[in-house]
Structures are given as structure tokens and as C-alpha cells.
Design a protein around this motif. Structure first.
Motif, mmCIF file in Angstrom:
data_model
loop_
_atom_site.group_PDB
_atom_site.id
_atom_site.type_symbol
_atom_site.label_atom_id
_atom_site.label_comp_id
_atom_site.label_asym_id
_atom_site.label_seq_id
_atom_site.Cartn_x
_atom_site.Cartn_y
_atom_site.Cartn_z
ATOM 1 N N PRO A 49 0.834 -4.621 -14.683
ATOM 2 C CA PRO A 49 0.945 -6.064 -14.468
ATOM 3 C C PRO A 49 2.395 -6.515 -14.687
ATOM 4 C CG PRO A 49 -0.877 -5.545 -15.927
ATOM 5 C CD PRO A 49 -0.103 -4.284 -15.746
ATOM 6 N N SER A 50 2.817 -7.476 -13.890
ATOM 7 C CA SER A 50 4.197 -7.947 -13.968
ATOM 8 C C SER A 50 4.261 -9.385 -13.471
ATOM 9 C CB SER A 50 5.064 -7.029 -13.103
ATOM 10 O OG SER A 50 6.417 -7.347 -13.200
ATOM 11 N N ASP A 51 5.350 -10.052 -13.742
ATOM 12 C CA ASP A 51 5.598 -11.421 -13.277
ATOM 13 C C ASP A 51 4.419 -12.349 -13.572
ATOM 14 O OD1 ASP A 51 8.140 -10.754 -12.245
ATOM 15 O OD2 ASP A 51 7.188 -9.956 -10.442
ATOM 16 N N TYR A 52 4.512 -13.021 -14.690
ATOM 17 C CA TYR A 52 3.414 -13.851 -15.177
ATOM 18 C C TYR A 52 3.685 -15.334 -14.935
ATOM 19 C CZ TYR A 52 2.467 -9.520 -17.621
ATOM 20 O OH TYR A 52 2.210 -8.202 -17.916
ATOM 21 N N ALA A 53 2.602 -16.091 -14.740
ATOM 22 C CA ALA A 53 2.663 -17.555 -14.647
ATOM 23 C C ALA A 53 1.279 -18.095 -14.981
ATOM 24 C CB ALA A 53 3.074 -18.006 -13.249
ATOM 25 N N ASP A 54 1.233 -19.189 -15.700
ATOM 26 C CA ASP A 54 -0.035 -19.812 -16.085
ATOM 27 C C ASP A 54 -0.990 -18.824 -16.745
ATOM 28 O OD1 ASP A 54 0.781 -22.294 -15.156
ATOM 29 O OD2 ASP A 54 0.014 -21.889 -13.129
ATOM 30 N N ASN A 55 -0.412 -17.955 -17.572
ATOM 31 C CA ASN A 55 -1.195 -17.000 -18.354
ATOM 32 C C ASN A 55 -1.942 -15.987 -17.477
ATOM 33 O OD1 ASN A 55 -1.647 -16.056 -20.905
ATOM 34 N ND2 ASN A 55 -3.511 -17.249 -21.212
ATOM 35 N N LYS A 56 -1.390 -15.683 -16.291
ATOM 36 C CA LYS A 56 -1.952 -14.679 -15.394
ATOM 37 C C LYS A 56 -0.812 -13.830 -14.858
ATOM 38 C CE LYS A 56 -5.713 -17.576 -13.761
ATOM 39 N NZ LYS A 56 -6.359 -18.189 -12.617
ATOM 40 N N TRP A 57 -1.121 -12.593 -14.507
ATOM 41 C CA TRP A 57 -0.079 -11.801 -13.868
ATOM 42 C C TRP A 57 -0.148 -12.009 -12.368
ATOM 43 C CZ3 TRP A 57 -4.125 -8.312 -15.580
ATOM 44 C CH2 TRP A 57 -4.665 -7.526 -14.589
ATOM 45 N N LEU A 58 1.036 -12.012 -11.754
ATOM 46 C CA LEU A 58 1.152 -12.311 -10.328
ATOM 47 C C LEU A 58 1.381 -11.061 -9.469
ATOM 48 C CD1 LEU A 58 3.489 -15.412 -10.581
ATOM 49 C CD2 LEU A 58 0.989 -15.386 -10.400
ATOM 50 N N THR A 59 2.004 -10.050 -10.069
ATOM 51 C CA THR A 59 2.337 -8.851 -9.312
ATOM 52 C C THR A 59 1.941 -7.602 -10.092
ATOM 53 O OG1 THR A 59 4.571 -8.701 -10.236
ATOM 54 C CG2 THR A 59 4.317 -9.955 -8.192
ATOM 55 N N GLU A 60 1.907 -6.499 -9.357
ATOM 56 C CA GLU A 60 1.764 -5.195 -9.985
ATOM 57 C C GLU A 60 3.004 -4.382 -9.632
ATOM 58 O OE1 GLU A 60 -2.813 -3.987 -10.477
ATOM 59 O OE2 GLU A 60 -2.090 -3.947 -8.409
ATOM 60 N N ASP A 61 3.503 -3.666 -10.617
ATOM 61 C CA ASP A 61 4.695 -2.851 -10.463
ATOM 62 C C ASP A 61 4.265 -1.396 -10.258
ATOM 63 O OD1 ASP A 61 7.589 -2.573 -10.623
ATOM 64 O OD2 ASP A 61 7.222 -1.517 -12.510
ATOM 65 N N PHE A 62 4.794 -0.755 -9.214
ATOM 66 C CA PHE A 62 4.440 0.623 -8.886
ATOM 67 C C PHE A 62 5.680 1.507 -8.932
ATOM 68 C CE2 PHE A 62 1.336 -1.964 -6.722
ATOM 69 C CZ PHE A 62 0.145 -1.258 -6.829
ATOM 70 N N MET A 63 5.472 2.786 -9.249
ATOM 71 C CA MET A 63 6.554 3.763 -9.177
ATOM 72 C C MET A 63 6.030 5.038 -8.537
ATOM 73 S SD MET A 63 9.194 5.002 -12.047
ATOM 74 C CE MET A 63 10.701 5.775 -11.561
ATOM 75 N N TYR A 64 6.715 5.469 -7.477
ATOM 76 C CA TYR A 64 6.329 6.667 -6.744
ATOM 77 C C TYR A 64 7.520 7.604 -6.616
ATOM 78 C CZ TYR A 64 2.175 4.182 -5.189
ATOM 79 O OH TYR A 64 0.994 3.494 -5.151
ATOM 80 N N GLN A 65 7.207 8.876 -6.552
ATOM 81 C CA GLN A 65 8.206 9.861 -6.149
ATOM 82 C C GLN A 65 7.741 10.408 -4.808
ATOM 83 O OE1 GLN A 65 10.304 12.475 -8.881
ATOM 84 N NE2 GLN A 65 9.306 14.192 -7.849
#
Length: 124
Positions: A49-65
Motif C-alpha cells: 500500500p502507498s499514497d494515502y488520503a482520507d485514511n485509505k491507501w490510493l496506490t500499490e507499489d510493485f517491484m519486478y526484475q
């Protein structure tokens, strides 16, 4: 997200021509019998979870190789570069780190690049 990356890769003419049917998730090719170019998509982390507003997360952060294995350094480099452009279009950037190597005994070139990106979460 894996499916979106896969679909974007196979939609590319060069990648489809050079590695069709050999784009895998988590699976690495048997290098001793490898004759064709392979692409491996490997998640390095679970979505965060990433980038929060109004006590909710707005995005998901991914990492790939994403790795390109080939007997041809020219093909490997062209495909790796094309993947970088495709990942940029999917809002993923090269996170540094990775591998550029050649296995002398098997004559296989490998390019592994790490990509980090975010996607917006569907709100319920």
C-alpha cells in the motif's frame, strides 16, 4: 499486474518475434539446453500500500526484475532496451540494480533490470 506486463511484452513486435512462447513468470530456463532467447518476469516484493488520503491507501507499489537470457548479445540488448520502454509506458521506472553478465561456459548473455511502479487501487 503480472498479466498486464506480460500482455504489453507480447504485444511488442520485436519481443514477440524473438521470444514468443518463452516469456515466463518465476521460471528460469535450463541454461545447459537453452538455444533461444528467454524473458523471465520475477516479482521481488509483494504489492505494498502507498499514497494515502482520507485514511485509505490510493496506490500499490510493485517491484519486478525482468531478465533477458540469450545466446546473442545483440538480441539481449535490443530486447532489454525495448522492455525498459514498455515498462516506462506502464509507469514503471528502472530502479537501478540488476545484472549484466555472460556465462563463458554456456555462452549465454543475461540482462536483469529492476523496475518499480505504482498502480491506483480500485476503490470499493
Amino acid at each position: 499486474m503480472l498479466d498486464q506486463i506480460y500482455e504489453a511484452l507480447i504485444a511488442d513486435t520485436l519481443i514477440n518475434q524473438k521470444a514468443a512462447g518463452r516469456i515466463k513468470f518465476y521460471e528460469y530456463p535450463e541454461t545447459s539446453s537453452m538455444t533461444d532467447t528467454h524473458i523471465i518476469i520475477d516479482p521481488l516484493d509483494t504489492p505494498r500500500p502507498s499514497d494515502y488520503a482520507d485514511n485509505k491507501w490510493l496506490t500499490e507499489d510493485f517491484m519486478y526484475q525482468i531478465e533477458v537470457w540469450s545466446k546473442s548479445i545483440t538480441d539481449r540488448d535490443a530486447i532489454a532496451k525495448r522492455i525498459q520502454h514498455i515498462m516506462w509506458d506502464l509507469n514503471f521506472f528502472n530502479d537501478g540494480g540488476g545484472v549484466d553478465e555472460w556465462d563463458k561456459d554456456l555462452n549465454i548473455y543475461r540482462d536483469a533490470r529492476r523496475y518499480r511502479g505504482k498502480t491506483y487501487v480500485d476503490t470499493v
